[in-house]
Motif scaffolding. Structure first.
Motif, mmCIF file in Angstrom:
data_model
loop_
_atom_site.group_PDB
_atom_site.id
_atom_site.type_symbol
_atom_site.label_atom_id
_atom_site.label_comp_id
_atom_site.label_asym_id
_atom_site.label_seq_id
_atom_site.Cartn_x
_atom_site.Cartn_y
_atom_site.Cartn_z
ATOM 1 N N GLU A 74 56.590 22.213 11.018
ATOM 2 C CA GLU A 74 56.653 21.213 12.099
ATOM 3 C C GLU A 74 55.791 20.002 11.740
ATOM 4 N N SER A 75 56.353 18.804 11.921
ATOM 5 C CA SER A 75 55.592 17.573 11.676
ATOM 6 C C SER A 75 54.548 17.414 12.771
ATOM 7 N N VAL A 76 53.265 17.321 12.365
ATOM 8 C CA VAL A 76 52.189 17.292 13.364
ATOM 9 C C VAL A 76 51.250 16.094 13.225
ATOM 10 N N GLY A 77 51.378 15.333 12.122
ATOM 11 C CA GLY A 77 50.473 14.195 11.948
ATOM 12 C C GLY A 77 51.005 13.199 10.941
ATOM 13 N N SER A 78 50.460 11.981 11.013
ATOM 14 C CA SER A 78 50.905 10.924 10.100
ATOM 15 C C SER A 78 49.722 10.073 9.658
ATOM 16 N N LEU A 79 49.880 9.453 8.500
ATOM 17 C CA LEU A 79 48.937 8.446 8.026
ATOM 18 C C LEU A 79 49.708 7.421 7.207
ATOM 19 N N CYS A 80 49.563 6.167 7.601
ATOM 20 C CA CYS A 80 50.143 5.060 6.851
ATOM 21 C C CYS A 80 49.039 4.458 5.985
ATOM 22 N N SER A 81 49.303 4.298 4.691
ATOM 23 C CA SER A 81 48.360 3.578 3.835
ATOM 24 C C SER A 81 49.185 2.580 3.024
ATOM 25 N N PHE A 126 44.466 1.536 5.953
ATOM 26 C CA PHE A 126 44.916 2.711 6.695
ATOM 27 C C PHE A 126 45.384 2.275 8.082
ATOM 28 N N ASP A 127 46.462 2.891 8.542
ATOM 29 C CA ASP A 127 46.955 2.599 9.889
ATOM 30 C C ASP A 127 47.717 3.821 10.403
ATOM 31 N N PHE A 128 47.920 3.863 11.694
ATOM 32 C CA PHE A 128 48.742 4.890 12.343
ATOM 33 C C PHE A 128 48.337 6.312 11.925
ATOM 34 N N MET A 129 47.012 6.556 11.879
ATOM 35 C CA MET A 129 46.506 7.903 11.612
ATOM 36 C C MET A 129 46.528 8.663 12.937
ATOM 37 N N GLU A 130 47.507 9.521 13.082
ATOM 38 C CA GLU A 130 47.733 10.183 14.370
ATOM 39 C C GLU A 130 48.124 11.635 14.195
ATOM 40 N N GLU A 131 47.901 12.399 15.252
ATOM 41 C CA GLU A 131 48.375 13.785 15.292
ATOM 42 C C GLU A 131 48.935 14.056 16.677
ATOM 43 N N ILE A 132 49.874 14.977 16.745
ATOM 44 C CA ILE A 132 50.489 15.262 18.035
ATOM 45 C C ILE A 132 49.553 16.114 18.884
ATOM 46 N N GLU A 133 49.752 16.042 20.180
ATOM 47 C CA GLU A 133 48.911 16.814 21.094
ATOM 48 C C GLU A 133 49.070 18.311 20.819
ATOM 49 N N GLY A 134 47.965 19.018 20.971
ATOM 50 C CA GLY A 134 48.008 20.462 20.756
ATOM 51 C C GLY A 134 47.607 20.881 19.359
ATOM 52 N N HIS A 135 47.361 19.883 18.496
ATOM 53 C CA HIS A 135 46.968 20.212 17.120
ATOM 54 C C HIS A 135 45.669 19.514 16.722
ATOM 55 N N MET A 136 44.860 19.177 17.710
ATOM 56 C CA MET A 136 43.598 18.510 17.412
ATOM 57 C C MET A 136 42.619 19.481 16.727
ATOM 58 N N ASP A 137 41.719 18.919 15.947
ATOM 59 C CA ASP A 137 40.624 19.680 15.333
ATOM 60 C C ASP A 137 41.055 20.807 14.401
ATOM 61 N N ILE A 140 43.842 18.092 10.299
ATOM 62 C CA ILE A 140 45.066 17.375 9.911
ATOM 63 C C ILE A 140 44.750 15.991 9.346
ATOM 64 N N LEU A 141 43.995 15.202 10.103
ATOM 65 C CA LEU A 141 43.727 13.825 9.689
ATOM 66 C C LEU A 141 42.881 13.772 8.421
ATOM 67 N N LYS A 142 41.934 14.689 8.308
ATOM 68 C CA LYS A 142 41.089 14.734 7.107
ATOM 69 C C LYS A 142 41.940 15.056 5.874
ATOM 70 N N SER A 143 42.868 15.985 6.021
ATOM 71 C CA SER A 143 43.745 16.362 4.908
ATOM 72 C C SER A 143 44.654 15.205 4.514
ATOM 73 N N LEU A 144 45.178 14.494 5.506
ATOM 74 C CA LEU A 144 46.016 13.327 5.229
ATOM 75 C C LEU A 144 45.226 12.264 4.476
ATOM 76 N N MET A 145 44.008 12.022 4.935
ATOM 77 C CA MET A 145 43.169 11.002 4.326
ATOM 78 C C MET A 145 42.820 11.371 2.880
ATOM 79 N N GLN A 146 42.461 12.614 2.637
ATOM 80 C CA GLN A 146 42.090 13.048 1.291
ATOM 81 C C GLN A 146 43.258 12.893 0.311
ATOM 82 N N LYS A 147 44.449 13.246 0.765
ATOM 83 C CA LYS A 147 45.648 13.108 -0.072
ATOM 84 C C LYS A 147 45.930 11.635 -0.370
#
Length: 207
Positions: A74-81, A126-137, A140-147
């Motif tokens: 399931e798609s749960v987060g995004s990061l635009c770079s 970086f822009d649009f770093m987001e995650e869907i509700e219910g998947h906080m903490d 997700i965002l840290k993994s997106l950023m590292q990649k």
């Protein structure tokens, strides 16, 4: 629970549009995209953002600039770079023209010019770093950023920047938690008039 980070595809347009709108609204009634599209409802704004992600003009909202986080498929987060030297303002205007949504360009440019930081072309944005509700903490965002930073290093980038609205304390704290530092703050009367926020904060991350 297994997390996967992958490059976005054109078929992800609807999910990306949701993440872009969620990020841009940030608890406001309207955002820059509502202004650009002159939308009367969220459905129209979403539909037009979705078109923006797949234009021929490689604007900053283009799907090729995005990474997507998936958990159990399931798609749960995004990061635009994106690279500001490639995803230019002109490319964005070309994309708006391509989807026949350039009627409000002058108003958009007026707001943009009033709150412009004149970003260095040798930084990654970086822009649009987001995650869907219910998947906080769940990292997700840290993994997106590292990649994203891993790819950026290979391209020779050493600095990433992002902009957060003044008053978006939760977002600001989260970016600082990821290691970003505040560089500049710009208050803009026109921005406040349109969106109810005093302006923007420029954040930077060296890697």
């Amino acid at each position: 629970m297994s997390m996967k980070i992958r490059k976005a595809l054109g078929t992800d347009a609807h999910f990306l549009a949701q993440m872009i709108l969620q990020s841009s609204r940030a608890d406001k009634q309207i955002c820059m995209f509502d202004l650009i599209f002159g939308s009367k409802n969220s459905e129209d704004t979403l539909r037009n953002i979705e078109k923006l992600t797949t234009t021929t003009a490689k604007n900053h909202c283009h799907y090729s600039n995005f990474l997507i986080a998936e958990i159990d498929g399931e798609s749960v987060g995004s990061l635009c770079s994106y690279e500001p030297r490639i995803a230019t303002r002109e490319a964005f205007l070309d994309a708006l023209k391509e989807i026949d949504c350039d009627d409000n360009v002058e108003e958009f440019l007026e707001v943009l010019n009033s709150c412009d930081f004149e970003l260095n072309n040798r930084t990654l944005v970086f822009d649009f770093m987001e995650e869907i509700e219910g998947h906080m903490d769940v990292g997700i965002l840290k993994s997106l950023m590292q990649k994203s930073l891993l790819t950026a290093r290979l391209k020779g980038y050493r600095i990433a920047q992002t902009m957060v609205e003044i008053g978006s304390l939760e977002t600001l704290l989260y970016y600082k938690k990821l290691g970003f530092k505040e560089v500049k703050q710009k208050e803009c009367e026109l921005y406040k008039e349109k969106f109810g926020r005093a302006g923007l904060v420029l954040l930077e991350y060296e890697f």
